[in-house]
Scaffold this motif. Structure first.
Motif, short mmCIF file in Angstrom:
data_model
loop_
_atom_site.label_atom_id
_atom_site.label_comp_id
_atom_site.label_asym_id
_atom_site.label_seq_id
_atom_site.Cartn_x
_atom_site.Cartn_y
_atom_site.Cartn_z
N ASP A 49 11.97 62.20 198.44
CA ASP A 49 12.57 62.26 197.12
C ASP A 49 11.93 63.42 196.34
O ASP A 49 11.22 63.22 195.36
CB ASP A 49 12.34 60.93 196.40
N PRO A 50 12.19 64.66 196.77
CA PRO A 50 11.46 65.80 196.20
C PRO A 50 11.68 66.01 194.71
O PRO A 50 10.81 66.55 194.04
CB PRO A 50 11.98 66.99 197.01
N MET A 51 12.82 65.59 194.18
CA MET A 51 13.03 65.78 192.74
C MET A 51 12.17 64.81 191.94
O MET A 51 11.62 65.18 190.89
CB MET A 51 14.51 65.61 192.39
N CYS A 52 12.02 63.59 192.41
CA CYS A 52 11.09 62.67 191.75
C CYS A 52 9.65 63.16 191.92
O CYS A 52 8.83 63.04 191.00
CB CYS A 52 11.23 61.26 192.31
N TRP A 53 9.38 63.73 193.07
CA TRP A 53 8.03 64.26 193.31
C TRP A 53 7.68 65.37 192.32
O TRP A 53 6.60 65.36 191.72
CB TRP A 53 7.94 64.78 194.74
N GLN A 54 8.60 66.31 192.13
CA GLN A 54 8.30 67.39 191.19
C GLN A 54 8.18 66.87 189.77
O GLN A 54 7.36 67.37 188.98
CB GLN A 54 9.32 68.53 191.31
N ALA A 55 8.96 65.85 189.43
CA ALA A 55 8.86 65.25 188.10
C ALA A 55 7.50 64.57 187.93
O ALA A 55 6.86 64.68 186.87
CB ALA A 55 9.99 64.26 187.87
N TRP A 56 7.06 63.87 188.96
CA TRP A 56 5.76 63.19 188.92
C TRP A 56 4.63 64.20 188.78
O TRP A 56 3.69 63.98 188.02
CB TRP A 56 5.60 62.35 190.18
N GLN A 57 4.73 65.31 189.51
CA GLN A 57 3.69 66.33 189.44
C GLN A 57 3.66 67.00 188.07
O GLN A 57 2.59 67.34 187.55
CB GLN A 57 3.92 67.38 190.53
N ALA A 58 4.83 67.19 187.47
CA ALA A 58 4.90 67.88 186.19
C ALA A 58 4.33 67.02 185.06
O ALA A 58 3.60 67.51 184.20
CB ALA A 58 6.34 68.26 185.87
N ASN A 59 4.67 65.72 185.07
CA ASN A 59 4.19 64.81 184.02
C ASN A 59 4.52 63.38 184.45
O ASN A 59 5.68 62.97 184.39
CB ASN A 59 4.86 65.12 182.68
N SER A 60 3.51 62.65 184.86
CA SER A 60 3.75 61.28 185.34
C SER A 60 4.35 60.39 184.26
O SER A 60 5.02 59.40 184.55
CB SER A 60 2.44 60.67 185.86
N ASP A 61 4.16 60.74 183.00
CA ASP A 61 4.70 59.95 181.89
C ASP A 61 6.22 59.91 181.91
O ASP A 61 6.82 58.96 181.41
CB ASP A 61 4.21 60.54 180.57
N THR A 62 6.85 60.91 182.50
CA THR A 62 8.32 60.92 182.59
C THR A 62 8.81 59.70 183.36
O THR A 62 9.81 59.08 182.97
CB THR A 62 8.80 62.21 183.29
N MET A 63 8.11 59.34 184.44
CA MET A 63 8.49 58.17 185.22
C MET A 63 8.10 56.88 184.50
O MET A 63 8.91 55.95 184.38
CB MET A 63 7.83 58.21 186.60
N TRP A 64 6.88 56.82 184.00
CA TRP A 64 6.41 55.57 183.38
C TRP A 64 7.18 55.25 182.11
O TRP A 64 7.46 54.08 181.82
CB TRP A 64 4.92 55.66 183.07
N ASN A 65 7.51 56.25 181.32
CA ASN A 65 8.21 56.01 180.06
C ASN A 65 9.69 56.36 180.17
O ASN A 65 10.25 57.06 179.31
CB ASN A 65 7.54 56.78 178.92
N TRP A 66 10.32 55.85 181.20
CA TRP A 66 11.74 56.07 181.43
C TRP A 66 12.58 55.53 180.27
O TRP A 66 13.74 55.91 180.10
CB TRP A 66 12.18 55.41 182.73
N MET A 67 12.03 54.65 179.45
CA MET A 67 12.78 54.00 178.38
C MET A 67 12.60 54.67 177.01
O MET A 67 13.07 54.16 176.01
CB MET A 67 12.37 52.52 178.28
N SER A 68 11.94 55.82 176.99
CA SER A 68 11.55 56.39 175.69
C SER A 68 12.08 57.80 175.46
O SER A 68 11.44 58.58 174.75
CB SER A 68 10.02 56.37 175.57
N ALA A 69 13.22 58.14 176.01
CA ALA A 69 13.78 59.49 175.84
C ALA A 69 14.62 59.54 174.57
O ALA A 69 15.85 59.66 174.61
CB ALA A 69 14.61 59.88 177.05
N LEU A 70 13.96 59.47 173.42
CA LEU A 70 14.69 59.42 172.16
C LEU A 70 14.24 60.52 171.21
O LEU A 70 13.14 61.04 171.29
CB LEU A 70 14.48 58.06 171.49
#
Length: 201
Positions: A49-70
Motif C-alpha cells: 500500500d505505497p500511498m498509505c506508506w508515503q502518507a505515514w512517512q510524511a506525517n503519521s497524524d494524517t492516519m491517526w486523525n482521519w476524523m479531523s480534516a476540517l
C-alpha cells in the motif's frame, strides 16, 4: 512529570473523539487507518500500500486523525479558499500527502452508490456536496483540481446523528475515479473535504 505526560496524552487523543469522515466509500486517510492502524509497523505497507506508506512517512497524524480534516469559517467559499492540488487534504498542510497522485486503494461501486458518514460527535449537516472526477482524469498521475470534477449533487440538511447515509446517482463513469465530498457541518461553520478512490464497475 507523570502528570505532564498524562495531560499530554489526553490532549493528543482528544481529536479522535471530536469529528468524523466518509467511511463508505472510504476516504484516503480512513482507508489507511482501517487497513494499517493496528499494524502500522508492518514493513509490508511499503510494498502492499505505497500511498498509505508515503502518507505515514510524511506525517503519521494524517492516519491517526482521519476524523479531523476540517476548516472553520469558510462561509461556503470552497473553491476560493481551496487551491487546485489541495482538495484531498482540505488545504491542510499536515495532510498534504493525501493530495499525491498514485495507486490509492479503491472501493468498487456501481453507477448508483451510497455515501456513508461516520460522525462520532453527531454534528449533523447543513448539506453535503458530491463530485466525481471527470472521465479521462487519472488519479494515479494527476493532482486534483476543481476543473477535474463533475458536480453530482447537493443534499439537504441532516439532523445530528453518528451515522448518515445518502444515495448518489451517476452514469457514464468507468475505471478509477475520485469521489470528492464536502460536508458542511451544522453545529458551526466547519467544512470537511475528502477524496475517496473508487473503481466504477
Amino acid at each position: 512529570m507523570l502528570f505532564a505526560v498524562v495531560v499530554g496524552a489526553l490532549v493528543w487523543s482528544a481529536p479522535a473523539q471530536a469529528h468524523g469522515t466518509i467511511i463508505g466509500p472510504a476516504t484516503r486517510a480512513y482507508q489507511c487507518w482501517e487497513t494499517w492502524g493496528s499494524n502500522h509497523t508492518d514493513p509490508a505497507m511499503e510494498t502492499q500500500d505505497p500511498m498509505c506508506w508515503q502518507a505515514w512517512q510524511a506525517n503519521s497524524d494524517t492516519m491517526w486523525n482521519w476524523m479531523s480534516a476540517l476548516r472553520d469559517g469558510l462561509g461556503g467559499q470552497f473553491e476560493a479558499t481551496t487551491p487546485d492540488g489541495t482538495l484531498c487534504s482540505n488545504n491542510l498542510s499536515r495532510n498534504d500527502s493525501l493530495n499525491k497522485p498514485g495507486a490509492w486503494k479503491t472501493t468498487t461501486v456501481g453507477d448508483d452508490f451510497s455515501v456513508h458518514l461516520r460522525d462520532q460527535a453527531s454534528h449533523g449537516a447543513d448539506y453535503f456536496k458530491v463530485y466525481v472526477s471527470k472521465q479521462g482524469y487519472d488519479p494515479t498521475t494527476q493532482t486534483l483540481g476543481w476543473g477535474d470534477l463533475d458536480f453530482i449533487t447537493q443534499t439537504g440538511g441532516y439532523a445530528p446523528a453518528q451515522d448518515i447515509t445518502f444515495p448518489v446517482q451517476t452514469s457514464g463513469y468507468t475505471g478509477h475515479h475520485v469521489v470528492f465530498v464536502i460536508w458542511q457541518a451544522s453545529h458551526l461553520d466547519q467544512a470537511y473535504m475528502w477524496c475517496s478512490d473508487v473503481s466504477f464497475s
